[in-house]
Design a protein around this motif. Structure first.
Motif, short mmCIF file in Angstrom:
data_model
loop_
_atom_site.label_atom_id
_atom_site.label_comp_id
_atom_site.label_asym_id
_atom_site.label_seq_id
_atom_site.Cartn_x
_atom_site.Cartn_y
_atom_site.Cartn_z
N PHE A 211 0.84 -1.20 0.00
CA PHE A 211 0.00 0.00 0.00
C PHE A 211 0.86 1.24 0.00
N SER A 212 0.23 2.36 -0.28
CA SER A 212 0.89 3.67 -0.20
C SER A 212 -0.10 4.66 0.41
N ASN A 216 -3.92 14.11 0.57
CA ASN A 216 -4.29 14.86 -0.65
C ASN A 216 -4.87 16.24 -0.36
N GLN A 221 -5.60 9.15 2.34
CA GLN A 221 -6.06 8.09 1.44
C GLN A 221 -5.00 7.00 1.35
N ASN A 223 -3.95 3.79 -0.90
CA ASN A 223 -4.08 3.04 -2.15
C ASN A 223 -3.54 1.63 -1.94
N VAL A 224 -4.39 0.67 -2.25
CA VAL A 224 -4.07 -0.74 -1.96
C VAL A 224 -3.74 -1.47 -3.24
N VAL A 240 -9.97 -0.64 -4.34
CA VAL A 240 -9.06 0.30 -4.99
C VAL A 240 -8.32 1.14 -3.94
N TYR A 241 -9.06 1.72 -3.01
CA TYR A 241 -8.44 2.52 -1.94
C TYR A 241 -9.43 2.64 -0.79
N ASP A 243 -10.28 5.63 2.56
CA ASP A 243 -9.93 6.91 3.18
C ASP A 243 -10.76 7.12 4.43
N HIS A 265 -14.62 0.20 -3.88
CA HIS A 265 -14.40 -0.94 -4.76
C HIS A 265 -14.95 -0.65 -6.14
N GLN A 302 2.83 10.92 -2.51
CA GLN A 302 2.47 9.55 -2.15
C GLN A 302 3.70 8.82 -1.59
#
Length: 379
Positions: A211-212, A216, A221, A223-224, A240-241, A243, A265, A302
């Motif tokens: 992940f990251s 923002n 957030q 991101n997976v 997708v992510y 938050d 998703h 990121q």
């Protein structure tokens, strides 16, 4: 014994009478304009009209003409004036007419030689109401708002949760954000009056993944990496992510929560499903702590984590949920989003809440109308 007046004697007196009348008239005009009240009061009052048939040396041609038209016989005494006398009469009337035209105050009535009462001064015309409508008063605040709107239209700010880019202006920032104002299936909502039915459980296929993290400027957030999915109503969606929001955007029967995590998703056709988990004050949450440990130092940068994260550890043990159709809670407010709200909240520590609040004290969209949507709940 007095001698009876003869026509010759009367005609001889006529020029003298005319001169006297001219003097009286001139005196009246001067007294009207310049004389003191004593002189005005001393002026002779108009004489009574002569009796019918009496001899009048001042009888005008108009009077004689009207008598002739009425069929009245003229006496010898009222015969045509001698040669040269008519011109004297006309001269008098001409002088009087010029004086009258100049002053507008004295009028000599033909036949009796008495000045008429001064004509009443013309009444000043009444002011007519203006037909033109007055221009509406422009308040300084309205003018400033109009200038601000014009400036923002040319220089649209980033969307945000307050200020010029706040939720009330999302639809004006970009044309693609129109649904933020006009949509009828918007989120979040206050979840009420759900019908309790036997809902099939959500099939989770989450696993530890890379992940990251990105700050923002609106939220944190995560991101997976690919490979984490859910299955519901026969459709498969990939994570997708996710938050965070403070406080929770959605409410359940009017109850809000300290925070919420939204796990977004997408299926193979691009349709979205958002799984929401409510966070309430209590014990520390391990996945949240992993995210905070990997916060980047700068916004919009990121940062890739060196260790994996397991999204399944964000889920409550209770698999029951509430579902309805809604939208994204941020621009472009896309509708047609399947919402899955877990009924049981997950605990998060006060310290973890404070760290997020230090970054974002409030990043929740206001509640939207439910507009009679069908809401189903696991019994």
């Amino acid at each position: 014994m007095m001698r009876k007046p003869t026509l010759a004697r009367l005609n001889a007196c006529k020029p003298l009478a005319m001169s006297l009348l001219l003097c009286v008239t001139a005196a009246a005009v001067c007294a009207k304009e310049d004389g003191p009240p004593a002189i005005k009061d001393a002026l002779p009052k108009p004489a009574a009209a002569p009796a019918s048939g009496a001899l009048s040396p001042f009888k005008s041609k108009a009077t004689a003409k009207s008598s002739a038209e009425a069929g009245e016989p003229e006496s010898k005494a009222s015969a045509a004036p001698a040669k040269g006398e008519a011109s004297s009469d006309e001269t008098l009337q001409k002088l009087l007419a010029e004086r009258i035209a100049g002053s507008g105050d004295v009028i000599l009535r033909s036949g009796d030689g008495s000045p008429a009462k001064p004509a009443a001064a013309e009444a000043s015309p009444a002011k007519r109401p203006s037909s033109a409508k007055k221009a509406p008063k422009v308040e300084a605040a309205d003018l400033a708002a109009a200038h601000r709107d014009a400036y923002l239209a040319e220089h649209p700010p980033r969307w945000d949760y307050a200020g010029d880019g706040g939720p009330e202006r999302w639809s004006k920032l970009k044309p693609e954000n129109a649904l933020c104002a006009s949509g009828l299936r918007q989120s979040p909502i206050d979840i009420r009056d759900a019908i309790k039915v036997q809902l099939e459980p959500v099939k989770f296929d989450y696993r530890p993944s890379g992940f990251s993290v990105i700050d923002n400027g609106r939220t944190v957030q995560v991101n997976v990496a690919a490979g984490n999915t859910i299955e519901i109503t026969g459709k498969r969606y990939e994570l997708v992510y996710f938050d965070f929001h403070r406080p929770s955007e959605e409410r359940v029967d009017g109850r809000g929560f300290d925070m919420a995590v939204h796990m977004v998703h997408k299926d193979m056709e691009g349709r979205l499903a958002v799984l929401a988990v409510m966070l309430t004050r209590g014990a520390a949450q391990p996945v949240v702590q992993t995210v905070l440990n990997n916060l980047p130092l700068e916004r919009d940068q990121q940062l890739a984590a060196t260790s994996p994260i397991d999204p399944a550890k964000l889920l409550p043990d209770d698999p029951r949920y509430i579902t309805y159709m809604g939208s994204l809670t941020q621009p472009p407010c896309t509708e047609g989003v399947l919402w899955i709200v877990m009924k049981t909240p997950v605990q998060i520590s006060a310290e973890q809440i404070a760290i997020f609040a230090h970054l974002y004290s409030m990043n929740a969209r206001p509640l939207q109308p439910s507009n009679g949507r069908l809401i189903k709940e696991s019994n």
